[in-house]
Scaffold this motif. Structure first.
Motif, short mmCIF file in Angstrom:
data_model
loop_
_atom_site.label_atom_id
_atom_site.label_comp_id
_atom_site.label_asym_id
_atom_site.label_seq_id
_atom_site.Cartn_x
_atom_site.Cartn_y
_atom_site.Cartn_z
N THR A 114 1.12 -1.07 0.23
CA THR A 114 0.09 0.19 -0.23
C THR A 114 1.31 1.76 -0.09
O THR A 114 2.27 1.28 0.28
N ALA A 115 0.45 2.22 -0.86
CA ALA A 115 1.19 3.16 -1.03
C ALA A 115 1.02 4.23 0.26
O ALA A 115 -0.47 4.83 0.21
N LEU A 116 1.71 5.00 0.23
CA LEU A 116 1.81 5.98 0.95
C LEU A 116 0.69 7.10 0.51
O LEU A 116 1.03 7.67 -1.38
N ASN A 117 -0.35 7.89 0.29
CA ASN A 117 -1.01 8.88 -0.68
C ASN A 117 -2.27 10.28 0.39
O ASN A 117 -1.56 11.09 -0.10
N GLU A 118 -2.38 9.89 1.47
CA GLU A 118 -2.93 11.41 2.01
C GLU A 118 -2.72 11.65 3.83
O GLU A 118 -2.86 10.38 4.29
N ILE A 119 -2.63 12.80 3.71
CA ILE A 119 -2.71 13.63 5.24
C ILE A 119 -4.12 14.10 5.54
O ILE A 119 -4.26 14.70 5.10
N ILE A 120 -4.34 13.37 6.93
CA ILE A 120 -5.45 13.96 7.47
C ILE A 120 -5.44 14.66 8.35
O ILE A 120 -4.78 14.03 9.40
N LEU A 121 -5.38 15.86 8.13
CA LEU A 121 -5.71 16.81 9.58
C LEU A 121 -6.57 17.09 10.34
O LEU A 121 -7.63 16.81 10.34
N ALA A 122 -6.51 16.69 11.50
CA ALA A 122 -7.34 17.02 12.95
C ALA A 122 -7.51 18.67 13.11
O ALA A 122 -6.78 19.63 13.24
N GLU A 123 -9.19 18.85 13.52
CA GLU A 123 -9.61 20.46 14.05
C GLU A 123 -10.59 20.24 15.55
O GLU A 123 -11.34 18.65 15.42
N PRO A 124 -10.05 21.07 16.22
CA PRO A 124 -8.46 21.82 16.15
C PRO A 124 -7.45 21.01 16.41
O PRO A 124 -7.61 20.44 16.99
N ARG A 125 -6.37 21.68 16.35
CA ARG A 125 -5.27 20.93 16.91
C ARG A 125 -4.20 22.81 16.99
O ARG A 125 -4.13 23.53 16.40
N GLY A 126 -2.92 22.62 17.79
CA GLY A 126 -2.02 23.56 17.76
C GLY A 126 -2.90 24.48 18.84
O GLY A 126 -3.39 23.55 19.65
N PHE A 127 -2.00 25.01 19.08
CA PHE A 127 -2.12 26.28 19.45
C PHE A 127 -3.38 27.02 20.40
O PHE A 127 -4.85 26.71 19.78
N ALA A 168 10.24 4.52 8.25
CA ALA A 168 9.46 2.82 8.21
C ALA A 168 7.96 2.80 9.24
O ALA A 168 7.36 2.33 8.51
N TRP A 169 7.41 4.27 9.45
CA TRP A 169 6.19 4.66 10.18
C TRP A 169 5.81 4.27 9.53
O TRP A 169 4.26 4.40 9.43
N PHE A 170 5.73 4.73 8.21
CA PHE A 170 4.85 4.67 7.08
C PHE A 170 4.16 3.78 5.45
O PHE A 170 3.85 3.70 5.19
N GLU A 171 5.24 2.79 6.33
CA GLU A 171 5.64 1.76 4.94
C GLU A 171 4.29 1.30 5.63
O GLU A 171 3.77 0.80 6.38
N GLY A 172 3.75 0.59 4.58
CA GLY A 172 1.81 0.16 3.95
C GLY A 172 1.43 0.92 4.49
O GLY A 172 0.09 0.21 4.74
N ARG A 173 1.10 1.92 4.81
CA ARG A 173 0.18 2.89 5.62
C ARG A 173 -0.58 4.28 4.43
O ARG A 173 0.61 5.09 3.81
N ALA A 174 -1.79 3.97 4.37
CA ALA A 174 -1.88 5.07 3.02
C ALA A 174 -2.38 6.13 3.62
O ALA A 174 -2.22 7.33 2.69
N ALA A 226 3.12 11.19 0.36
CA ALA A 226 1.76 11.53 0.34
C ALA A 226 1.08 12.43 -0.78
O ALA A 226 2.88 13.36 -0.72
N VAL A 227 0.41 12.65 -1.11
CA VAL A 227 0.01 13.55 -2.81
C VAL A 227 -1.30 14.37 -1.84
O VAL A 227 -1.04 15.35 -2.91
N SER A 228 -1.87 14.00 -1.18
CA SER A 228 -3.70 14.98 -0.79
C SER A 228 -2.94 15.43 1.16
O SER A 228 -2.71 14.88 1.83
N VAL A 229 -3.60 16.04 0.63
CA VAL A 229 -3.88 16.88 2.69
C VAL A 229 -5.47 17.82 2.20
O VAL A 229 -5.82 18.21 1.56
N ARG A 230 -5.71 16.95 3.78
CA ARG A 230 -7.15 17.34 3.70
C ARG A 230 -7.30 17.46 5.52
O ARG A 230 -6.69 16.96 6.21
N SER A 231 -8.76 18.31 5.50
CA SER A 231 -9.18 18.83 7.30
C SER A 231 -9.95 18.34 7.46
O SER A 231 -11.21 18.35 6.99
#
Length: 324
Positions: free
Chosen positions: A5-18, A258-264, A291-296
């Motif tokens: 499985t190829a690393l594909n997407e980053i999903i952002l939590a809302e809210p986060r940070g400060f 290595a953390w992202f191997e086999g994780r989409a 990773a190719v896309s980012v969404r919140s």
């Protein structure tokens, strides 16, 4: 996920940070430096984030743990975690110019402790031994506060009396863990007085709720936060408890391919003391790994802002450049 499985997407939590308390604490230090000049002394890390502390050091902040490290006549800032009465009294006795960056939601707990102590109450505090917020809250009184870190501790508490007993909580705990410990306190001490509003702060609650929404939708969770950050540690633990592998990093440099191997799908969040610039760097690093896309995800919008202490207005000068 399978190994192919190829690393594909980053999903952002809302809210986060400060959160509002962190924003305020950093701004207090920056404004003090801008108004009074470097160095400004800060007791303990202003917030528990390595990047923030290093940025403020570069601007002229000196972080200390003991007040005898501060020269006479200096300007001193108390960190967002709060201080004990003994530290506050010693600082005033030494004649420092003091600005208190204690988060107002921590101050609320201090005020409640002082008020109920005058009415004869003893306290059970749910929190982590050695954390500066816990030391500050317990240090509001010379005696009569009993710390519990887990359910087992509740059975060992021996208050002098049980007619007037109140419970308070560190503001950055796991919401679920704190609820379990509070239930054990109520079971053993049915007359215990609880705060009208829970002590765990809105930002801690919101970020944990966001991780609960995020974790089932991803294959691995990355939490941006420093090892000393209580609320960041709780986010990583929560994701793991929900069955999703999770790692906490202080910066993008700590990410391991290595953390992202086999994780989409990668879930990404940040503790309340972690600036968004670090999140952006982590996103770029994960993109470089494939990773190719980012969404919140949808989430609670936070608009709370706390006022600054008196004496920090810059006389119509523009505010200093703020860490983001």
């Amino acid at each position: 996920m399978t190994a192919g499985t190829a690393l594909n997407e980053i999903i952002l939590a809302e809210p986060r940070g400060f959160c509002a308390g962190v924003d305020r604490a950093i701004e207090i230090v920056e404004r003090a430096i801008a108004k009074f000049g470097a160095p400004i002394y800060v007791r303990h890390e202003i917030v528990h984030n390595t990047y923030v502390v290093n940025e403020l050091k570069a601007k002229g902040a000196i972080f200390i743990e003991e007040l005898d490290e501060v020269p006479p006549g200096a300007t001193l800032v108390f960190s967002a975690h709060g201080v004990s009465k003994a530290v506050e009294n010693e600082a005033r006795a030494r004649g420092f110019s003091i600005f208190d960056a204690t988060c107002p939601l921590v101050t609320k707990v201090h005020v409640e402790v002082a008020k109920l102590a005058r009415e004869g109450y003893e306290f059970i505090m749910i929190g982590h031994k050695g954390h500066p917020e816990v030391e500050g809250t317990m240090g509001q009184l010379s005696s009569g506060i009993h710390l519990v870190e887990d359910v087992a501790d509740v059975a060992r508490v021996q208050p002098a009396q049980t007619d007037k007993l109140a419970v308070v909580t560190q503001t950055t705990l796991s919401v679920d863990d704190a609820a379990e410990i509070a239930a054990a306190v109520r079971a053993r001490f049915p007359k215990v007085r609880e705060p009208k509003q829970q002590d765990i702060c809105y930002a801690t609650q919101n970020r944990q709720d966001a991780v609960k929404l995020l974790s089932p939708q991803v294959d691995v969770v990355i939490v941006v936060g420093s090892p000393t950050s209580s609320n960041s540690n709780r986010l990583r633990e929560l994701a793991e408890r929900l069955g999703t592998t999770a790692y906490m990093v202080d910066s993008a440099a700590e990410l391991q391919p290595a953390w992202f191997e086999g994780r989409a799908r990668v879930g990404l969040t940040a503790g309340a003391s972690a600036p968004e610039v670090l999140v952006a760097e982590v996103i770029e690093r994960i993109k470089a790994l494939g990773a190719v896309s980012v969404r919140s995800l949808p989430g609670v919008e936070e608009h709370l802002k706390f006022p600054l202490p008196k004496g920090l207005k810059l006389d119509d000068q523009p505010p200093p450049q703020h860490i983001s």
